[in-house]
Design an enzyme around this catalytic site. Structure first.
Site, short mmCIF file in Angstrom:
data_model
loop_
_atom_site.label_atom_id
_atom_site.label_comp_id
_atom_site.label_asym_id
_atom_site.label_seq_id
_atom_site.Cartn_x
_atom_site.Cartn_y
_atom_site.Cartn_z
N HIS A 100 -4.80 -1.37 -3.32
CA HIS A 100 -5.37 -0.72 -2.14
C HIS A 100 -6.57 0.10 -2.57
O HIS A 100 -6.59 0.69 -3.65
CB HIS A 100 -4.32 0.18 -1.49
N ASP A 119 -1.42 1.22 -4.33
CA ASP A 119 -2.50 2.20 -4.44
C ASP A 119 -2.22 3.02 -5.70
O ASP A 119 -1.19 3.67 -5.81
CB ASP A 119 -2.53 3.11 -3.21
N GLU A 168 0.82 -1.22 0.00
CA GLU A 168 0.00 0.00 0.00
C GLU A 168 0.85 1.26 0.00
O GLU A 168 0.53 2.24 -0.67
CB GLU A 168 -0.92 -0.04 1.22
#
Length: 392
Positions: free
Chosen positions: A318, A291, A268
């Site tokens: 994410h 992410d 993440e």
């Protein structure tokens, strides 16, 4: 018809939810005694906002083309990100063809290398990159997922992240990921409380429903190993982001230490193909979780995913709302998606980036067909108070 060029770039900030989903009011589960790297200090243990998790706010990047089309995207970054966009990155965008996304990414990354590489700079580059993809898809009048090669499945399947996996099961999600609440500084009592919560949730959801722990960079290898082995009897599916993002060696050891069948996931807070190359080549995890609003944007996520595919690793981004939905639906090695439960009590499904985005789709019974609207399919909420702190 000539391809339009980029005419103008604008960067705004906004507070209160949105892309900076940690920027919530009081009594929200996302800020209620969650284990963090700062939990070693008692005064910062109860609330993540107490040590400044919500200081940045959301960054909104708008990119206007010569034909009047406007692409936009949101990420975290706030005023710092707005400064970087307006004072540095805009020069690599304005005047370029809207199709030249690869070149623009390359120039933004290498021009910021001396102060960037990860963190806030990559968050900012990610926001710009996603706005470029939104713009190009709008110029071509098709959804972003068509630019990525088209869907490989009819709909997305979701697990839910939040404080109430039992309610998530009732809503049709395939699993529930809970925030770990007690870290190493809270000793044996904290470990006992973590396991009690897991046992209670397992009893409520039954044996087949996935349960996972999100540890948010707060553990060490020893504690994470003890937690994983003790949680095995409750059928914990994975332990997520247990260690500092820089501790690749610790992750490699942890993956060897956890019980057979339990997964180790992370990524993440990792960025770029080079960071994920270390995770994959060192055998740090079973699932990577970039992410798309932080790792370098869609342009970089494509490269990260290809690298993971070559290592037989799954990519489950994410939670980043529509920005990851358009990606996941096009990739076989992204078999399901994350949905962040942003209702304060995690008791209902609400748009993840509310109130900043309009038309943001949400799963129904844990599933969603990605809309066919051009671009990422969302609009900025005109009632949000956008502020442009810098201009170039």
């Amino acid at each position: 018809m000539a391809m339009p060029t980029i005419r103008h770039v604008r960067a705004f900030t906004v507070r209160g939810g949105g892309a900076d989903y940690h920027d919530q009011g009081a009594d929200h589960w996302i800020d209620d005694h969650i284990s963090t790297p700062m939990a070693r200090y008692p005064q910062y243990r109860q609330s993540r906002q107490s040590f400044g998790l919500n200081v940045l706010g959301s960054l909104v990047v708008e990119i206007e083309a010569s034909d009047g089309s406007v692409g936009f995207a949101v990420t975290t970054g706030g005023e710092i990100g707005a400064f970087i966009v307006e004072k540095h990155l805009a020069r690599f965008l304005e005047g370029q063809l809207v199709t030249d996304i690869e070149k623009m990414w390359d120039q933004m990354y290498y021009a910021t290398l001396y102060y960037g590489r990860k963190g806030i700079v990559l968050n900012t580059i990610s926001g710009v990159d996603l706005a470029l993809w939104d713009l190009l898809a709008k110029v071509r009048k098709e959804p972003v997922y068509q630019l990525l090669g088209g869907p490989v499945r009819d709909e997305l399947t979701f697990y839910a992240t939040g404080a109430r996996p039992d309610l998530a099961k009732q809503m049709g999600f395939i699993g529930g990921k809970m925030p770990l609440q007690h870290g190493p500084a809270e000793g044996e009592e904290g470990l006992r409380l973590n396991l009690e919560k897991l046992a209670d949730m397992r009893e409520k959801v039954g044996d087949e429903f996935w349960l996972m722990f999100d540890c948010w960079m707060s553990l060490d290898v020893n504690y994470a190993t003890r937690l994983a082995n003790a949680a095995h009897e409750y059928g914990l599916k994975w332990v997520e982001e247990c260690l500092s993002p820089d501790d690749y060696w610790g992750y490699a050891q942890l993956r060897k230490n956890v019980p057979r069948g339990m997964l180790v996931t992370t990524g993440e807070h990792e960025a770029t193909r080079w960071g994920f190359r270390l995770l994959l080549e060192m055998g740090c995890c079973d699932i990577i979780q970039p992410d798309v609003g932080w790792c370098g944007g869609m342009t970089e996520l494509i490269k990260i995913s290809a690298l993971a595919d070559a290592h037989n690793a799954l990519v489950v981004p994410h939670g980043s709302s529509v920005y990851s939905y358009h990606f996941v639906v096009t990739r076989h090695n992204s078999p399901f998606a994350e949905f962040l439960m942003m209702a304060p009590q995690a008791d209902k499904v609400v748009p993840m980036f509310n109130p900043l985005l309009l038309d943001e789709p949400v799963p129904v019974n844990g599933r969603m067909k990605v809309p066919e609207t051009p671009g990422f399919g969302v609009r900025l909420n005109p009632e949000c108070n956008l502020h442009r702190p810098y201009q170039h």
